[in-house]
Design a protein around this motif. Structure first.
Motif, mmCIF file in Angstrom:
data_model
loop_
_atom_site.group_PDB
_atom_site.id
_atom_site.type_symbol
_atom_site.label_atom_id
_atom_site.label_comp_id
_atom_site.label_asym_id
_atom_site.label_seq_id
_atom_site.Cartn_x
_atom_site.Cartn_y
_atom_site.Cartn_z
ATOM 1 N N ARG A 231 34.794 36.030 40.088
ATOM 2 C CA ARG A 231 36.296 35.399 40.358
ATOM 3 C C ARG A 231 35.960 34.171 39.784
ATOM 4 O O ARG A 231 37.020 33.601 39.014
ATOM 5 N N THR A 232 35.058 33.293 39.964
ATOM 6 C CA THR A 232 35.197 32.039 39.625
ATOM 7 C C THR A 232 34.837 31.980 38.150
ATOM 8 O O THR A 232 35.566 31.036 37.488
ATOM 9 N N ALA A 233 34.193 32.812 37.488
ATOM 10 C CA ALA A 233 33.823 32.906 36.047
ATOM 11 C C ALA A 233 35.099 33.502 35.465
ATOM 12 O O ALA A 233 35.117 33.278 34.353
ATOM 13 N N GLY A 234 36.008 33.997 36.028
ATOM 14 C CA GLY A 234 37.202 34.573 35.539
ATOM 15 C C GLY A 234 36.889 36.113 34.879
ATOM 16 O O GLY A 234 37.949 36.508 34.021
ATOM 17 N N PHE A 235 36.178 36.695 35.256
ATOM 18 C CA PHE A 235 35.826 38.096 34.891
ATOM 19 C C PHE A 235 36.289 38.874 35.810
ATOM 20 O O PHE A 235 36.593 38.817 36.977
ATOM 21 N N ASP A 236 37.300 39.948 35.197
ATOM 22 C CA ASP A 236 37.956 41.080 36.326
ATOM 23 C C ASP A 236 36.901 42.168 36.109
ATOM 24 O O ASP A 236 36.947 42.858 37.404
ATOM 25 N N SER A 237 36.309 42.526 34.830
ATOM 26 C CA SER A 237 35.375 43.610 35.372
ATOM 27 C C SER A 237 33.936 43.043 34.743
ATOM 28 O O SER A 237 34.036 42.346 33.651
ATOM 29 N N ALA A 238 32.897 43.428 35.563
ATOM 30 C CA ALA A 238 31.501 42.949 35.125
ATOM 31 C C ALA A 238 30.552 44.214 35.339
ATOM 32 O O ALA A 238 30.768 44.811 36.290
ATOM 33 N N ALA A 274 38.039 42.328 39.886
ATOM 34 C CA ALA A 274 37.830 41.207 40.496
ATOM 35 C C ALA A 274 38.916 40.226 40.888
ATOM 36 O O ALA A 274 38.868 39.555 41.767
ATOM 37 N N GLN A 275 39.934 40.093 39.860
ATOM 38 C CA GLN A 275 40.833 39.100 40.171
ATOM 39 C C GLN A 275 41.977 39.652 41.006
ATOM 40 O O GLN A 275 43.239 39.027 40.960
ATOM 41 N N SER A 276 42.107 41.104 41.226
ATOM 42 C CA SER A 276 43.056 41.651 41.877
ATOM 43 C C SER A 276 42.971 41.634 43.356
ATOM 44 O O SER A 276 41.935 40.930 43.871
ATOM 45 N N LEU A 312 20.789 36.262 40.513
ATOM 46 C CA LEU A 312 21.653 37.332 39.974
ATOM 47 C C LEU A 312 22.183 37.246 38.519
ATOM 48 O O LEU A 312 22.288 35.964 38.103
ATOM 49 N N PHE A 313 22.237 38.006 37.924
ATOM 50 C CA PHE A 313 22.589 38.078 36.495
ATOM 51 C C PHE A 313 23.889 39.048 36.505
ATOM 52 O O PHE A 313 23.873 40.074 36.547
ATOM 53 N N VAL A 314 25.067 38.508 35.723
ATOM 54 C CA VAL A 314 26.203 39.165 35.878
ATOM 55 C C VAL A 314 26.839 39.100 34.197
ATOM 56 O O VAL A 314 27.068 38.037 33.808
ATOM 57 N N ARG A 315 27.091 40.251 33.633
ATOM 58 C CA ARG A 315 27.748 40.206 32.445
ATOM 59 C C ARG A 315 29.215 40.653 32.514
ATOM 60 O O ARG A 315 29.602 41.739 32.880
ATOM 61 N N ARG A 316 29.985 40.081 31.624
ATOM 62 C CA ARG A 316 31.316 40.228 31.519
ATOM 63 C C ARG A 316 31.551 41.614 30.944
ATOM 64 O O ARG A 316 30.872 42.004 29.602
ATOM 65 N N THR A 317 32.478 42.663 31.284
ATOM 66 C CA THR A 317 32.815 43.845 30.868
ATOM 67 C C THR A 317 34.236 44.062 30.300
ATOM 68 O O THR A 317 34.580 45.083 29.567
ATOM 69 N N ASP A 318 35.021 43.115 30.637
ATOM 70 C CA ASP A 318 36.461 42.972 30.291
ATOM 71 C C ASP A 318 36.842 42.468 29.004
ATOM 72 O O ASP A 318 36.141 41.775 28.596
#
Length: 318
Positions: A231-238, A274-276, A312-318
């Motif tokens: 949410r903080t990064a602005g990723f909706d899907s990751a 994530a943003q919903s 933790l490592f998270v990659r954007r997928t949206d």
């Protein structure tokens, strides 16, 4: 749990044990913020290690090879030829319930199950933190926190590297827990990385972040932290990949691993919406407990507090 901690041969607890998923309050002063992140660009590479290659030397050299200040890694396939390792153990008292075993060695080739690593710097020198599990010729599965001296086996090792030009990963002793832990430090566009003499790519640095690398502190609920990071990064899907750390035991949808600490050899999963108002977080992993047992499973939501640290490592997928 963490890198750089002293080991102990203490085998049995001297204090009452608690249920898996019960948060631990460490003896040191609580640090803030509890979730520390660095958004970053990301390039993916494959590292092929031949038989006999020194694992730690190869991973640490990759910082210079790709001219970045931080790398997250997940192992894809292969064998270990020699392994030096420790695994979680009971600490000396109720105020310090977590520690490590004495060091163990495996001298015969073993098949990789899972492994993840954080590669960065400690006291200005390349340093890495590696958790792994493997299956021996006798069919037994073991795992733990790898130590320098570990070598690739007869079939080598294939490792997936995520090079992070905007995240300087630094390992320091945490005053809260007394263990060493990696934390990300954002690299500004004007900053030249510790491993590169080339000028930064300012145009590339201005692009939106492709990923986020995060340090999660003790007591934070793992899946809730993953959602907060997105949410903080602005990723909706990751997607969650190449992540490792510890929780206070493990609570899976179909079982548990015992308190006070387990180490994850890997954590994977997805985040959608994530943003919903109805986000979905699904995480699965494999852990090593205080008996050295290996347990895989899907994590029960809102049930797994971090024990010492989580990388933790998270990659954007949206």
């Amino acid at each position: 749990m963490s890198n750089g901690a002293e080991t102990t041969a203490l085998q049995q607890p001297t204090f009452p044990l608690k249920a898996p998923g019960t948060a631990v309050v460490h003896a040191g002063p609580q640090q803030s913020p509890r979730i520390v992140s660095a958004p970053t660009r990301c390039t993916e590479h494959v590292l092929e290690l031949p038989e006999g290659a020194d694992l730690f030397s190869a991973l640490e050299a990759s910082l210079t090879d790709f001219a970045v200040p931080g790398i997250m890694a997940e192992f894809v396939s292969g064998q270990f030829g020699h392994i030096d390792y420790v695994h979680p153990a009971y600490g000396p008292d109720a105020e310090h319930p977590m520690s490590f075993t004495e060091a163990f060695s495996v001298d015969n080739p073993t098949e990789l199950r899972h492994s993840s690593a954080t590669i960065g710097f400690r006291e200005g020198k390349p340093f890495c933190h590696v958790h792994a599990s493997w299956t021996g010729a006798d069919g037994q599965t073991k795992g733990g926190h790898l130590l320098p001296g570990t070598l690739a086996g007869p079939s080598g090792l294939t490792i997936r590297l995520f090079a992070l030009p905007d995240a300087h990963l630094i390992s320091d002793v945490d005053p809260e827990t007394g263990f060493s832990a990696f934390a990300p430090h954002p690299v500004t566009p004007a900053h030249t990385t510790a491993s590169s003499s080339t000028a930064p790519d300012l145009a590339a640095a201005a692009r939106p972040a492709e990923a986020v690398v995060t340090r999660i502190r003790p007591g934070e609920i793992l899946d809730e932290a993953v959602l907060a990071v997105c949410r903080t990064a602005g990723f909706d899907s990751a997607e969650v990949v190449a992540s490792l750390g510890s929780t206070t035991g493990a609570v899976f949808t179909d079982g548990t691993a015992p308190w006070p600490a387990v180490e994850f050899t890997h954590l994977s999963g997805t985040v959608t919406g994530a943003q919903s108002e109805d986000p979905q977080v699904s995480l699965a992993g494999e852990v090593i407990d205080v008996a050295g047992e290996v347990s895989p499973g899907t994590l029960e939501p809102q049930a797994n507090p971090v024990a010492v640290t989580f990388e933790l490592f998270v990659r954007r997928t949206d």
